[in-house]
Design an enzyme around this catalytic site. Structure first.
Site, mmCIF file in Angstrom:
data_model
loop_
_atom_site.group_PDB
_atom_site.id
_atom_site.type_symbol
_atom_site.label_atom_id
_atom_site.label_comp_id
_atom_site.label_asym_id
_atom_site.label_seq_id
_atom_site.Cartn_x
_atom_site.Cartn_y
_atom_site.Cartn_z
ATOM 1 N N TYR A 197 -8.079 9.039 -23.281
ATOM 2 C CA TYR A 197 -8.564 9.063 -21.907
ATOM 3 C C TYR A 197 -10.025 9.496 -21.924
ATOM 4 C CZ TYR A 197 -8.324 9.976 -16.842
ATOM 5 O OH TYR A 197 -8.513 9.953 -15.482
ATOM 6 N N ARG A 250 3.480 1.462 -13.376
ATOM 7 C CA ARG A 250 3.936 1.972 -14.670
ATOM 8 C C ARG A 250 3.210 3.273 -15.014
ATOM 9 N NH1 ARG A 250 7.276 -0.520 -18.501
ATOM 10 N NH2 ARG A 250 7.291 -2.415 -17.260
ATOM 11 N N GLY A 273 2.773 -4.997 -7.149
ATOM 12 C CA GLY A 273 2.858 -5.657 -5.850
ATOM 13 C C GLY A 273 2.630 -7.146 -5.875
ATOM 14 N N ARG A 318 -15.695 14.516 -9.187
ATOM 15 C CA ARG A 318 -16.371 13.215 -9.270
ATOM 16 C C ARG A 318 -17.068 12.875 -7.956
ATOM 17 N NH1 ARG A 318 -13.031 7.696 -9.234
ATOM 18 N NH2 ARG A 318 -12.423 8.776 -7.333
ATOM 19 N N PHE A 356 0.844 -1.196 0.000
ATOM 20 C CA PHE A 356 0.000 0.000 0.000
ATOM 21 C C PHE A 356 0.876 1.241 0.000
ATOM 22 C CE2 PHE A 356 -2.701 3.302 1.718
ATOM 23 C CZ PHE A 356 -3.989 2.973 1.338
ATOM 24 N N GLY A 357 0.668 2.116 -0.987
ATOM 25 C CA GLY A 357 1.407 3.368 -1.066
ATOM 26 C C GLY A 357 0.521 4.541 -0.690
#
Length: 525
Positions: A446, A207, A258, A385, A125-126
């Site tokens: 996107y 990435r 991970g 959002r 977990f970051g």
């Protein structure tokens, strides 16, 4: 970050009158607002971590850094996708069984060894910003699942000013990394939308690609070396700027999410803090003209740091400039943004060359104002959002990439898939798109989707996302350009890499993580 929303509650964005009017017109939404649970109203699945295991793990990290209280567990219960936030509305929720906060590599090694021996899953977990289910506490056949929080790996370990390289702890957030480097006159220049909360280790593990990728490259381009702790041992990778010593194992671990090991430090290319910045916005008559102009700039390597293009729908609602969404249009066509950073002379020369090329390709300059407005609001869209979800709208993003020649086909296919799937649930959909990362051979697409919540909104979005993902694969796009695979995109990984590719990933997993404890249910089919 707030447990059931994107980030800092003080930065929340209430819906403006313009946005509310837009919602009524585009998706038929009224002015209703949803009721929000408080943390003490949430009933978490009881911790399944046995007392003996808790005691042993606390002995590794210290009692204060082994946490099983509901507050800490709730904060580590998942990421920040729309699905994650919709799940946070339920009265009964799942969460990791414990949170561990190791301080050094040796503690990580001991944790992985113990969990491998005792059948406990481990989710690194970051910053908690995953939007693809990358932090879901999936237990599978394991007795329990822990969240391995790396926030204590928060140092600038070294800076080689001559070589332009810095070694950073994996738990450093984007702002803290920039602050520590900035004190020495350097910058990493990696600014994804998650920048304010995401971490160096998370950027590497997923990435990541930042908004300045046209100038500074993707995060994997910046990585010169990294340390990864695995249940089978430690990998210290990257001995030189480039090498012909077999396949580049750095690239195997970058993007591993991970599942293969725990990244604890990353050596990165850095650059001096830019002395000059220039901005210019552009209008193009249509998306095809704008895309061709971006292609020309990229293939001619004129060198903007940021270059992006909004389609007609995104331009029409001013989504790129955030603060004025739903207000007056900037342009009737498609909005382009360019930013240039570097020395004064370098900025001026690159800006002039790019300006000439964009004008030749059909662009009309709008001056620097809209580009500066984009930069001011570039981290604010996720807060919007939150307000849209609370008001009963369904709002989410997804992304892909393809070759320049295939962009019209892929864009049309994904737009049609989303529009049709959401119409089947009884709501019109507003589908917007932009190009924000460019390469000589292609670019990313996107998409931002807004619709009305109908029935079960989790099932509603899952059906729409599946339709879009199927369309991406059928139209020749990649299943993800920078959001990563996680649990959400995992069903399409066979299409992405093929059956033999899956077997390769499984073989690496079996070598580095024989017990399969690392982030089960993610990335590898």
């Amino acid at each position: 970050m707030k447990w059931n929303a994107w980030g800092d509650p003080a930065s929340a964005k209430p819906l403006s009158d313009g946005i509310r009017s837009l919602l009524k017109q585009a998706v038929g939404l009224d002015d209703s607002t949803g009721k929000e649970l408080t943390p003490d109203q949430v009933q978490l699945r009881p911790s399944a971590l046995a007392q003996a295991d808790k005691d042993a793990l606390a002995g590794i990290v210290g009692a204060e850094y082994c946490r099983t209280d509901d507050r800490d567990r709730l904060l580590h219960a998942g990421g920040k996708s729309t699905l994650d936030l919709l799940k946070r509305k339920a009265a009964a929720q799942d969460a990791p069984d414990a949170i561990l906060l190791p301080a050094d590599d040796d503690a990580v090694r001991k944790i992985l060894r113990y969990c491998s021996e005792h059948g406990i899953a481990v989710v690194p977990f970051g910053g908690g910003t995953s939007v693809v289910g990358g932090l879901d506490p999936i237990r599978g056949d394991f007795t329990a699942v822990i969240s391995l929080d790396l926030r204590r790996f928060n140092e600038l370990i070294s800076l080689d000013e001559e070589s332009g390289q810095a070694v950073l702890g994996a738990g450093l957030t984007g702002p803290d990394a920039e602050r520590l480097l900035g004190e020495r006159g350097f910058s990493l220049g990696h600014f994804p939308q998650s920048f304010q909360f995401a971490t160096i280790g998370g950027f590497a593990a997923t990435r990541s690609s930042g908004q300045g990728s046209a100038g500074y490259g993707r995060f994997n381009d910046m990585v010169r070396g990294l340390r990864v702790i695995t249940p089978a041992g430690t990998l210290d990778l990257g001995r030189g700027p480039e090498s012909a010593a077999g396949p580049d194992l750095r690239q195997l671990l970058i993007g591993s999410e991970g599942t293969l090991g725990v990244i604890t430090q990353v050596r990165l290319r850095v650059h001096p803090v830019p002395e000059a910045v220039a901005y210019e916005a552009w209008s193009f008559p249509d998306f095809a003209t704008g895309a061709a102009a971006l292609r020309a700039v990229t293939q001619n390597a004129t060198g903007p740091t940021v270059i992006r293009l909004s389609d007609e729908a995104e331009t029409g609602v001013n989504l790129a400039t955030t603060d004025s969404i739903g207000e007056n249009q900037i342009t009737g066509g498609c909005l382009g943004i360019t930013v240039f950073e570097g020395t004064k002379e370098h900025v001026e020369s690159r800006h002039a060359e790019t300006r000439q090329l964009l004008a030749e390709k059909g662009g009309t300059s709008l001056g620097e104002g809209p580009a500066q407005a984009w930069e001011r609001g570039r981290f604010g869209a996720p807060y919007l959002r939150d307000s849209l979800l609370a008001a009963g709208a369904l709002c989410e993003t997804l992304e892909t990439a393809t070759d320049w020649s295939n962009i019209p086909v892929l864009k049309a296919a994904v737009t049609e898939a989303l529009t049709t799937a959401l119409a089947e649930t009884g709501t019109p959909a507003l589908v917007m798109c932009h190009i924000s990362h460019v390469y000589p051979t292609g670019a990313s697409l996107y998409f931002t989707v807004v619709a009305g919540q109908r029935g079960n909104p989790i099932e509603q979005w899952q059906a729409a996302k599946k339709a879009a993902s199927d369309a991406i694969i059928a139209a020749g796009g990649t299943i993800t350009h920078h959001h990563a695979v996680g649990a959400d995109h995992r069903p399409w990984m066979r299409d992405e890499v093929g059956e033999l590719g899956v077997r390769v990933l499984r073989a690496v997993k079996a070598t580095l993580d024989p017990a399969g404890i690392l982030n089960p249910g993610k990335l590898i089919p």
